[in-house]
Design a protein around this motif. Structure first.
Motif, PDB file in Angstrom:
ATOM      1  N   PHE A  81    -160.916  30.665 -38.674  1.00 49.70           N
ATOM      2  CA  PHE A  81    -160.007  30.234 -37.624  1.00 49.70           C
ATOM      3  C   PHE A  81    -160.307  30.978 -36.324  1.00 49.70           C
ATOM      4  CE2 PHE A  81    -157.102  29.314 -41.329  1.00 49.70           C
ATOM      5  CZ  PHE A  81    -157.147  27.934 -41.172  1.00 49.70           C
ATOM      6  N   PRO A  82    -160.369  30.274 -35.195  1.00 50.02           N
ATOM      7  CA  PRO A  82    -160.634  30.943 -33.913  1.00 50.02           C
ATOM      8  C   PRO A  82    -159.448  31.791 -33.444  1.00 50.02           C
ATOM      9  CG  PRO A  82    -160.185  28.605 -33.568  1.00 50.02           C
ATOM     10  CD  PRO A  82    -160.288  28.810 -35.052  1.00 50.02           C
ATOM     11  N   ILE A  83    -158.250  31.416 -33.865  1.00 51.56           N
ATOM     12  CA  ILE A  83    -157.054  32.211 -33.579  1.00 51.56           C
ATOM     13  C   ILE A  83    -156.236  32.300 -34.866  1.00 51.56           C
ATOM     14  CG2 ILE A  83    -156.921  31.608 -31.127  1.00 51.56           C
ATOM     15  CD1 ILE A  83    -154.761  29.566 -31.866  1.00 51.56           C
ATOM     16  N   VAL A  84    -155.381  33.291 -34.934  1.00 54.62           N
ATOM     17  CA  VAL A  84    -154.560  33.463 -36.133  1.00 54.62           C
ATOM     18  C   VAL A  84    -153.438  32.421 -36.128  1.00 54.62           C
ATOM     19  CG1 VAL A  84    -152.978  35.009 -37.355  1.00 54.62           C
ATOM     20  CG2 VAL A  84    -155.056  35.920 -36.292  1.00 54.62           C
ATOM     21  N   SER A  85    -153.287  31.712 -37.237  1.00 50.10           N
ATOM     22  CA  SER A  85    -152.246  30.701 -37.374  1.00 50.10           C
ATOM     23  C   SER A  85    -151.641  30.789 -38.768  1.00 50.10           C
ATOM     24  CB  SER A  85    -152.808  29.293 -37.141  1.00 50.10           C
ATOM     25  OG  SER A  85    -151.872  28.308 -37.532  1.00 50.10           O
ATOM     26  N   VAL A  86    -150.349  31.083 -38.825  1.00 49.00           N
ATOM     27  CA  VAL A  86    -149.678  31.165 -40.124  1.00 49.00           C
ATOM     28  C   VAL A  86    -149.699  29.808 -40.818  1.00 49.00           C
ATOM     29  CG1 VAL A  86    -147.494  31.628 -41.299  1.00 49.00           C
ATOM     30  CG2 VAL A  86    -148.207  33.074 -39.393  1.00 49.00           C
ATOM     31  N   GLY A  87    -149.288  28.771 -40.081  1.00 48.61           N
ATOM     32  CA  GLY A  87    -149.212  27.442 -40.689  1.00 48.61           C
ATOM     33  C   GLY A  87    -150.547  26.927 -41.174  1.00 48.61           C
ATOM     34  N   ALA A  88    -151.598  27.124 -40.378  1.00 50.33           N
ATOM     35  CA  ALA A  88    -152.915  26.634 -40.777  1.00 50.33           C
ATOM     36  C   ALA A  88    -153.454  27.413 -41.969  1.00 50.33           C
ATOM     37  CB  ALA A  88    -153.879  26.723 -39.598  1.00 50.33           C
ATOM     38  N   THR A  89    -153.187  28.723 -42.018  1.00 48.53           N
ATOM     39  CA  THR A  89    -153.619  29.521 -43.164  1.00 48.53           C
ATOM     40  C   THR A  89    -152.931  29.040 -44.440  1.00 48.53           C
ATOM     41  OG1 THR A  89    -153.974  31.461 -41.750  1.00 48.53           O
ATOM     42  CG2 THR A  89    -153.819  31.847 -44.115  1.00 48.53           C
ATOM     43  N   GLU A  90    -151.630  28.843 -44.356  1.00 49.16           N
ATOM     44  CA  GLU A  90    -150.888  28.346 -45.522  1.00 49.16           C
ATOM     45  C   GLU A  90    -151.399  26.977 -45.945  1.00 49.16           C
ATOM     46  OE1 GLU A  90    -146.514  30.376 -44.691  1.00 49.16           O
ATOM     47  OE2 GLU A  90    -147.118  28.585 -43.586  1.00 49.16           O
ATOM     48  N   HIS A  91    -151.644  26.107 -44.978  1.00 48.60           N
ATOM     49  CA  HIS A  91    -152.099  24.751 -45.276  1.00 48.60           C
ATOM     50  C   HIS A  91    -153.457  24.778 -45.974  1.00 48.60           C
ATOM     51  CE1 HIS A  91    -151.599  20.372 -43.656  1.00 48.60           C
ATOM     52  NE2 HIS A  91    -151.859  20.403 -44.940  1.00 48.60           N
ATOM     53  N   ALA A  92    -154.355  25.614 -45.462  1.00 50.07           N
ATOM     54  CA  ALA A  92    -155.676  25.731 -46.082  1.00 50.07           C
ATOM     55  C   ALA A  92    -155.578  26.242 -47.516  1.00 50.07           C
ATOM     56  CB  ALA A  92    -156.563  26.653 -45.243  1.00 50.07           C
ATOM     57  N   MET A  93    -154.690  27.208 -47.749  1.00 47.10           N
ATOM     58  CA  MET A  93    -154.502  27.725 -49.103  1.00 47.10           C
ATOM     59  C   MET A  93    -153.984  26.638 -50.040  1.00 47.10           C
ATOM     60  SD  MET A  93    -152.815  31.456 -48.187  1.00 47.10           S
ATOM     61  CE  MET A  93    -152.285  31.794 -49.880  1.00 47.10           C
ATOM     62  N   LEU A  94    -153.001  25.873 -49.576  1.00 48.48           N
ATOM     63  CA  LEU A  94    -152.422  24.813 -50.396  1.00 48.48           C
ATOM     64  C   LEU A  94    -153.455  23.753 -50.771  1.00 48.48           C
ATOM     65  CD1 LEU A  94    -149.024  24.371 -48.523  1.00 48.48           C
ATOM     66  CD2 LEU A  94    -149.264  24.994 -50.934  1.00 48.48           C
ATOM     67  N   LEU A 108    -146.281  19.578 -55.069  1.00 43.15           N
ATOM     68  CA  LEU A 108    -147.133  18.385 -55.079  1.00 43.15           C
ATOM     69  C   LEU A 108    -148.447  18.608 -55.823  1.00 43.15           C
ATOM     70  CD1 LEU A 108    -146.641  17.382 -51.330  1.00 43.15           C
ATOM     71  CD2 LEU A 108    -145.837  16.052 -53.309  1.00 43.15           C
ATOM     72  N   LEU A 109    -148.793  19.867 -56.081  1.00 41.60           N
ATOM     73  CA  LEU A 109    -150.096  20.206 -56.655  1.00 41.60           C
ATOM     74  C   LEU A 109    -150.126  20.143 -58.182  1.00 41.60           C
ATOM     75  CD1 LEU A 109    -150.833  23.265 -54.327  1.00 41.60           C
ATOM     76  CD2 LEU A 109    -152.052  21.064 -54.300  1.00 41.60           C
ATOM     77  N   THR A 110    -148.978  19.928 -58.824  1.00 36.61           N
ATOM     78  CA  THR A 110    -148.937  19.936 -60.288  1.00 36.61           C
ATOM     79  C   THR A 110    -148.021  18.838 -60.807  1.00 36.61           C
ATOM     80  OG1 THR A 110    -148.356  21.254 -62.242  1.00 36.61           O
ATOM     81  CG2 THR A 110    -147.069  21.647 -60.254  1.00 36.61           C
ATOM     82  N   VAL A 146    -153.776  15.304 -50.425  1.00 38.78           N
ATOM     83  CA  VAL A 146    -155.207  15.001 -50.490  1.00 38.78           C
ATOM     84  C   VAL A 146    -155.856  15.733 -51.665  1.00 38.78           C
ATOM     85  CG1 VAL A 146    -157.406  15.160 -49.259  1.00 38.78           C
ATOM     86  CG2 VAL A 146    -155.327  14.563 -48.016  1.00 38.78           C
ATOM     87  N   ALA A 147    -155.447  16.988 -51.879  1.00 44.13           N
ATOM     88  CA  ALA A 147    -156.031  17.777 -52.959  1.00 44.13           C
ATOM     89  C   ALA A 147    -155.760  17.150 -54.324  1.00 44.13           C
ATOM     90  CB  ALA A 147    -155.480  19.202 -52.926  1.00 44.13           C
ATOM     91  N   ARG A 148    -154.560  16.605 -54.501  1.00 46.51           N
ATOM     92  CA  ARG A 148    -154.203  16.075 -55.822  1.00 46.51           C
ATOM     93  C   ARG A 148    -154.571  14.611 -56.001  1.00 46.51           C
ATOM     94  NH1 ARG A 148    -148.198  16.158 -58.670  1.00 46.51           N
ATOM     95  NH2 ARG A 148    -148.719  14.764 -60.419  1.00 46.51           N
ATOM     96  N   SER A 149    -154.326  13.782 -54.978  1.00 44.78           N
ATOM     97  CA  SER A 149    -154.519  12.344 -55.159  1.00 44.78           C
ATOM     98  C   SER A 149    -155.670  11.760 -54.360  1.00 44.78           C
ATOM     99  CB  SER A 149    -153.228  11.597 -54.818  1.00 44.78           C
ATOM    100  OG  SER A 149    -152.847  11.829 -53.473  1.00 44.78           O
ATOM    101  N   GLY A 150    -156.284  12.574 -53.495  1.00 40.82           N
ATOM    102  CA  GLY A 150    -157.480  12.118 -52.784  1.00 40.82           C
ATOM    103  C   GLY A 150    -157.229  11.404 -51.481  1.00 40.82           C
ATOM    104  N   GLN A 151    -155.974  11.170 -51.130  1.00 42.87           N
ATOM    105  CA  GLN A 151    -155.711  10.496 -49.863  1.00 42.87           C
ATOM    106  C   GLN A 151    -154.266  10.716 -49.438  1.00 42.87           C
ATOM    107  OE1 GLN A 151    -156.201   6.272 -50.302  1.00 42.87           O
ATOM    108  NE2 GLN A 151    -154.920   6.152 -52.122  1.00 42.87           N
ATOM    109  N   ARG A 200    -156.718  22.114 -62.386  1.00 41.76           N
ATOM    110  CA  ARG A 200    -155.327  21.691 -62.339  1.00 41.76           C
ATOM    111  C   ARG A 200    -154.409  22.912 -62.295  1.00 41.76           C
ATOM    112  NH1 ARG A 200    -152.244  21.743 -66.951  1.00 41.76           N
ATOM    113  NH2 ARG A 200    -151.016  19.966 -66.192  1.00 41.76           N
ATOM    114  N   LEU A 201    -153.221  22.701 -61.823  1.00 41.42           N
ATOM    115  CA  LEU A 201    -152.202  23.740 -61.808  1.00 41.42           C
ATOM    116  C   LEU A 201    -151.092  23.370 -62.777  1.00 41.42           C
ATOM    117  CD1 LEU A 201    -151.857  24.606 -57.998  1.00 41.42           C
ATOM    118  CD2 LEU A 201    -153.229  25.749 -59.739  1.00 41.42           C
ATOM    119  N   LYS A 202    -150.360  24.361 -63.219  1.00 46.18           N
ATOM    120  CA  LYS A 202    -149.259  24.163 -64.157  1.00 46.18           C
ATOM    121  C   LYS A 202    -147.938  24.484 -63.466  1.00 46.18           C
ATOM    122  CE  LYS A 202    -149.756  28.925 -65.781  1.00 46.18           C
ATOM    123  NZ  LYS A 202    -149.993  29.826 -66.927  1.00 46.18           N
ATOM    124  N   GLY A 203    -146.850  24.300 -64.189  1.00 43.67           N
ATOM    125  CA  GLY A 203    -145.548  24.667 -63.670  1.00 43.67           C
ATOM    126  C   GLY A 203    -145.349  26.172 -63.714  1.00 43.67           C
TER     127      GLY A 203
END
Length: 429
Positions: free
Chosen positions: A163-176, A33-35, A106-111, A225-228
């Protein structure tokens, strides 16, 4: 509804190729979704979960093409434009990880408007940390009638996220989300699982600037921007560990290939402690047991590189016929001993007290009809069925199809007597 029948007593001997990691593949798919250029993912598993996410991504404007390429199974995802920022409940509820489309949208289209994922059989697993991370990046978050409305019309901004606790999903989401943010984002107390490293490598191949994945601190310098790109999905350490346990349970000798032995080192140590032989190879492991009874071993689940919670049910099945008493402590998820009563239907001696299970090994399990309660629990019943006298029939195996590719074929190629009994149709998840 399909079922799986296992006739116990056969040793396992042969080679099992390990598929690409489900838990990584679904986050890499969301990165498309980012490119506006194609993202080609190789070593892709073909699973119910990847199909669910592909269906959702298609609704958002991503073309999803599966094929057999020169590098094996591949999926090409291409989103030249985001045609919809709406992820409805009927799709998101089928797989919690699909909630992670929120940040990239949100990162790409703003909403974006994305359904909350709902409950989970192995614990609450709330998305609070996901939303807090997006708010830190400047998104305005509103919750209304079971949906998250997120807006950042001027784009996301780099931020400090702790993060107050370690979360795999939240870490991945923040990176994305942060890869397209303006400025630098630092994620502290980040999860360190190998799937985070895989996501970093894919995002960087797309032109992102991510450092530190696999450590508690991840730093992301946003780009415009990101590429393929082309990226090979990491081997599935849970599938690898599952078949390693199956080999130790049934006896014989199984070579697991297309994998990385360091990803299951905590399990390998416990298998050796129990009496199995584990040989690390360049592309996986060889697991052997000569028929002698295994010894009881205690385990405690922990974030990587500790003992994976997703292998806890499988190891409990292994301990049901071990010599002595083992204690299994679950520290990651509540309600993750639901497989224990089903194993007891096979004759296992298990008692559960809060977050700890006590398993007294028995000389022989007996085949019975059992029911899968979640993905990992379902395969623990298959493992127990490999040694149970007579036939074990596991129902509700749609859980299995979410995370294990060609399970009957892979076990059957090594001598297991396992077959699928076709039903009248799969239930809606």
């Amino acid at each position: 509804m399909d079922r799986i029948a296992i006739t116990g007593g056969a040793q396992l001997n042969g080679v099992i190729p390990v598929s690409g990691a489900k838990n990584s593949a679904i986050k890499l798919m969301a990165a498309s979704l980012l490119t506006d250029e194609p993202l080609r993912l190789t070593n892709m598993p073909r699973l119910a979960d990847t199909r669910f996410l592909g269906k959702l991504l298609t609704r958002l404007g991503v073309s999803v093409t599966e094929s057999d390429g020169p590098d094996g199974q591949q999926t090409i995802l291409h989103a030249p434009e985001i045609t919809s920022g709406f992820a409805p409940y009927d799709l998101v509820r089928q797989m919690r990880a699909s909630f992670n489309v929120l940040g990239p949208l949100v990162a790409r289209s703003g909403q974006a408007k994305v359904s909350l994922p709902g409950g989970c059989t192995i614990g609450a697993r709330p998305v609070d940390l996901h939303l807090q991370a997006l708010e830190a990046l400047g998104a305005k978050i509103d919750l209304h009638e079971g949906y998250v409305y997120a807006q950042a019309p001027r784009g996301l901004k780099g931020a400090e996220i702790s993060f107050p606790i370690v979360s795999v999903g939240a870490t991945e989401h923040a990176m994305l989300a942060a890869v397209l943010a303006d400025g630098v984002t630092v994620i502290r107390n980040a999860a360190c699982e190998p799937e985070l490293v895989d996501l970093q490598e894919c995002l960087n191949a797309m032109g992102a600037k991510v450092e530190g994945a696999g450590t508690p601190t991840v730093t992301i310098t946003g780009v415009a921007r990101l590429k393929g790109a082309t990226h090979s999905v990491i081997p599935d350490r849970i599938e690898m560990g599952t078949y390693a346990v199956a080999a130790a349970m049934a006896g014989g000798e199984v070579r697991l290939t297309n994998a990385r032995p360091e990803l299951i080192e905590s399990l390998s140590v416990k298998l050796e402690e129990a009496g199995a032989t584990v040989v690390r190879t360049e592309d996986g492991v060889i697991v052997k047991r000569n028929g002698s009874r295994l010894n009881a071993v205690d385990i405690e689940t922990a974030p990587f590189p500790g003992f994976a919670t997703d292998l806890q049910a499988q190891f409990m099945a292994l301990m049901t016929t071990a010599n002595g008493e083992s204690h299994i402590r679950e520290t990651i998820f509540e309600n993750r001993f639901m497989h224990a009563p089903e194993l007891m239907r096979l004759g296992a001696d298990i008692s559960v007290h809060g977050g700890e299970a006590r398993v007294r090994g028995v000389a022989q399990l007996e085949g019975a009809e059992v029911m899968a309660t979640d993905l990992r629990a379902s395969v623990s019943l298959v493992i127990a069925g490999l040694v149970a006298r007579g036939e074990t029939v596991v129902s509700r195996i749609y859980h299995l199809d979410r995370g294990f590719e060609r399970l009957e074929e892979k076990l059957g190629a090594c001598g297991a007597q396992v077959r699928r009994i076709k039903g009248d149709g799969e239930p809606e998840l």
